[in-house]
Design a protein around this motif. Structure first.
Motif, PDB file in Angstrom:
ATOM      1  N   SER A  44       8.087  -3.685   0.533  1.00 61.71           N
ATOM      2  CA  SER A  44       8.881  -4.147   1.673  1.00 61.71           C
ATOM      3  C   SER A  44      10.307  -4.487   1.261  1.00 61.71           C
ATOM      4  CB  SER A  44       8.207  -5.383   2.279  1.00 61.71           C
ATOM      5  OG  SER A  44       9.038  -5.995   3.241  1.00 61.71           O
ATOM      6  N   ASN A  45      11.210  -4.454   2.228  1.00 60.94           N
ATOM      7  CA  ASN A  45      12.595  -4.882   2.000  1.00 60.94           C
ATOM      8  C   ASN A  45      12.785  -6.375   2.247  1.00 60.94           C
ATOM      9  OD1 ASN A  45      13.493  -2.343   1.279  1.00 60.94           O
ATOM     10  ND2 ASN A  45      14.232  -1.822   3.317  1.00 60.94           N
ATOM     11  N   ASP A  46      11.724  -7.097   2.641  1.00 64.02           N
ATOM     12  CA  ASP A  46      11.877  -8.525   2.898  1.00 64.02           C
ATOM     13  C   ASP A  46      11.173  -9.353   1.813  1.00 64.02           C
ATOM     14  OD1 ASP A  46       9.168  -8.531   3.533  1.00 64.02           O
ATOM     15  OD2 ASP A  46       9.488  -8.610   5.698  1.00 64.02           O
ATOM     16  N   PHE A  47      10.906 -10.617   2.110  1.00 68.60           N
ATOM     17  CA  PHE A  47      10.416 -11.550   1.099  1.00 68.60           C
ATOM     18  C   PHE A  47       9.036 -11.200   0.542  1.00 68.60           C
ATOM     19  CE2 PHE A  47      13.623 -14.177   3.227  1.00 68.60           C
ATOM     20  CZ  PHE A  47      14.266 -14.755   2.127  1.00 68.60           C
ATOM     21  N   VAL A  48       8.212 -10.495   1.317  1.00 68.25           N
ATOM     22  CA  VAL A  48       6.857 -10.208   0.861  1.00 68.25           C
ATOM     23  C   VAL A  48       6.851  -9.203  -0.296  1.00 68.25           C
ATOM     24  CG1 VAL A  48       6.224  -8.245   2.334  1.00 68.25           C
ATOM     25  CG2 VAL A  48       4.502  -9.987   1.752  1.00 68.25           C
ATOM     26  N   PHE A  49       7.991  -8.643  -0.628  1.00 66.28           N
ATOM     27  CA  PHE A  49       8.130  -7.812  -1.828  1.00 66.28           C
ATOM     28  C   PHE A  49       7.541  -8.518  -3.041  1.00 66.28           C
ATOM     29  CE2 PHE A  49      10.246  -6.579  -5.717  1.00 66.28           C
ATOM     30  CZ  PHE A  49      10.420  -5.207  -5.632  1.00 66.28           C
TER      31      PHE A  49
END
Length: 267
Positions: free
Chosen positions: A198-203
């Motif tokens: 993902s490109n968000d925090f869940v990366f």
């Protein structure tokens, strides 16, 4: 400080040599995913122990406070996103640029001053010595450490719940999965398909499920933190969304193991 090795989840895949002389020659690069960090960048840099890293790369994710210009003036390697792409997207650029720079050890250090840069040497040494391919700076390794550092109570509770669930599924035996202070070996980053994350925090959660899936060793080093006005922090709503995405990521990993394959865990 010291470090803690967690139990193996599969065969070790470290490609790091432990021969005399070869360890010291490994190239260490610090990457800084930055967003509006102009107020704290210089203080964070001042805390990095001398002689530990070869290069510092800052990736500016569309800041509006002159972070990139300040980083250039401080002689850092600076990559600027033309717009805010997200925390995960920032990390992808960080790791690609570090690998292009020839890094053997890559440490992600937030430039907001929340995590203590002084333990950077300990994190690098764990990977340089071949004891692990992933090292996390844990706020929970030392009892009461997260509270002493000012972590809000609701974040501590959420962290404990999610970490417990992840340990039951992934079997890594970590004290914390949700730290932003991390180090990776070149072997790890050139093996796991982190660009599919993902490109968000869940990366951050996805890359640890990849560590478990590909059988890499993970270690922890205790870290002290401090929460203050200029330190980056996500609000309750963003944290709630992150928590739900974390649970889904772990559940998706379970489905992958059961036969519903995901490209995130395939080379």
């Amino acid at each position: 400080m010291g470090w803690t090795q967690v139990p193996d989840t599969a065969q070790q895949r470290s490609g790091l040599s432990t021969g005399k002389g070869s360890i010291e020659s490994l190239r260490a690069v610090v990457v800084m995913p930055a967003y509006n960090a102009a107020k704290t960048l210089e203080t964070t840099l001042a805390g990095i122990p001398p002689g530990v890293v070869d290069t510092i790369i800052l990736v500016d994710d569309g800041s509006r406070d002159g972070t990139a210009a300040l980083a250039v003036s401080l002689d850092l390697v600076v990559i600027s996103h033309p717009h805010n792409a997200g925390y995960g997207a920032n990390q992808k650029t960080c790791y690609i640029e570090a690998l292009r720079d020839g890094a053997d050890v890559i440490v992600m250090l937030h430039p907001d001053g929340q995590y203590d840069p002084a333990i950077l040497d300990d994190m690098v040494e764990v990977i340089r010595s071949g004891r692990a391919d992933v090292v996390l700076g844990s706020r929970f390794s030392t009892p009461g450490g997260a509270r002493a550092g000012g972590m809000p109570w609701w974040k501590r509770i959420a962290n404990r719940f999610l970490t417990g669930y992840e340990n039951r599924v992934l079997g890594l035996g970590l004290t914390e999965y949700h730290t932003g202070y991390r180090a990776y070996s070149r072997k790890f980053l050139t093996t796991v398909p982190f660009l599919r994350n993902s490109n968000d925090f869940v990366f951050d959660t996805q890359i640890l499920t990849q560590a478990a899936s590909f059988g890499f060793k993970v270690a922890e080093v205790p870290v002290t933190t401090k929460y203050f006005d200029d330190a980056s922090s996500v609000n309750f709503r963003v944290s709630l969304v992150y928590g739900l995405k974390t649970v889904w990521t772990v559940n998706r990993y379970v489905l992958h193991r059961l036969g519903l394959r995901s490209r995130r865990y395939s080379r």
